[in-house]
Each structure stands twice: as structure tokens, then as C-alpha cells.
Design a protein around this motif. Sequence first.
Motif: not given
Length: 219
Positions: A174-183, A93-105
Amino acid sequence: MPSPLTFAVPKGRILDEALPVMAAAGVVPEDAFHDKSNRSLTFATTREDMALIRVRAFDVATFVAHGAAQIGIVGSDVVEEFAYSDLYAPVDLQIGHCHLAVAEPADGIAVTDRVSHLRIATKYPNITRRHFEARGIQAECVKLNGAMEIAPSLGLASRIVDLVSTGQTLKTNGLVETAHIMDITARLIVNRAALKTDARIAELVEAFRATRAAADKAA
């Protein structure tokens, strides 16, 4: 009269974007659906043969996969996490755009290629394990359904895997994204058996495809 159809929609971030798409495809909820104070889970629609249920996103997939609902809308993260064999996602449907990611301090980023085991807080244990296994790392997943961002600061896990939209929630904690898993985008999902046996489901799929095609053409 044919048996009634049940259309499952998720509470939360996707729903506001989904409602105009649903309306364009002929699925319009009753006025009570829009009342934010209404705690009901089941609602009528302008179609006499269809009701809506409003449930948690993960439950949308479960209801549709098991045939309790025949059709629904949910994020592709949920489709990927559960991978139900009875679930078919025919329309992006091309709505609800975001992504799944790994994050750490942000104040102590570890070197991932030097570790063989990590404890990770997430509500996506299956996706998380697959992601890290592909990198030779065993992921011990601590299942949380919310408040993921505080898990590292409390020592529950060294990293999290969660949905990211603007990244502001990560920054605030206080977290930063360190890996992009999937859109991630929202998908129309249907029960495979219902699609094969009920022509109304196929008609709805085509209506949503046409709505998406019209939106693409107008863009």
C-alpha cells in the motif's frame, strides 16, 4: 608466497549478477560456493592466493575499508551511506540496477513542503538525513534492516527510504514512491592502502575494467 587476498561479496540480489563478471576477471569460487545449503562464510577460489567471503552488503564495505578484505563488490548505496575514507570504488560494474527512493502510504500522501520534521524508517540514515536536510526538513531516522514497508501501517514512521527495483513490494504494502533519491549499481571496491602496496589489487582492478569495457563494446 605473498599474503593471501580476501575478496568480499554480498549475499542477496547482486551476487548472481556478479558471479559471471567475477569469472571474466579471473575470480572463480570453488564449487561449494554454489551450494545454496552451504552456510560457510569463507570459500576457496581457483586462485591459490585468494579466498572469498560472503557476508551482508554493509559488511562488505566494512571489511574492505578496514583492510580485513582487500577487494569486494557492493552496491553504490552502501558506498554512499558509509563514505569510508579508506574505501575506493574504481569500477562501476553496471549490474544490480535499482534506485533508492522515498515512499509513503498511497491513501494519505502528505505535502512535504509544509513540514519541517519527519520520522522515516530506513537502513540508510546518513543518505536519508542528507536528502531531507537539502530540502529544509529534519529527518528523524528509525533504523531498520528489513520489513521497512510495514513501518507506516504500524505507526512507526510516516515514510520509508529503501531500495526499489520493480516497485511491486511497495504496491503490495500500500505504498507509493514519492521521491527518487539516487540510482544504484554495483561497484568494485578496494582498500586504498592495499591498492598502493599490492600490485595484485591494481591488476584485479584493471581486469574488472577490461571486463566492463568488453561488455559495453558487445552491447
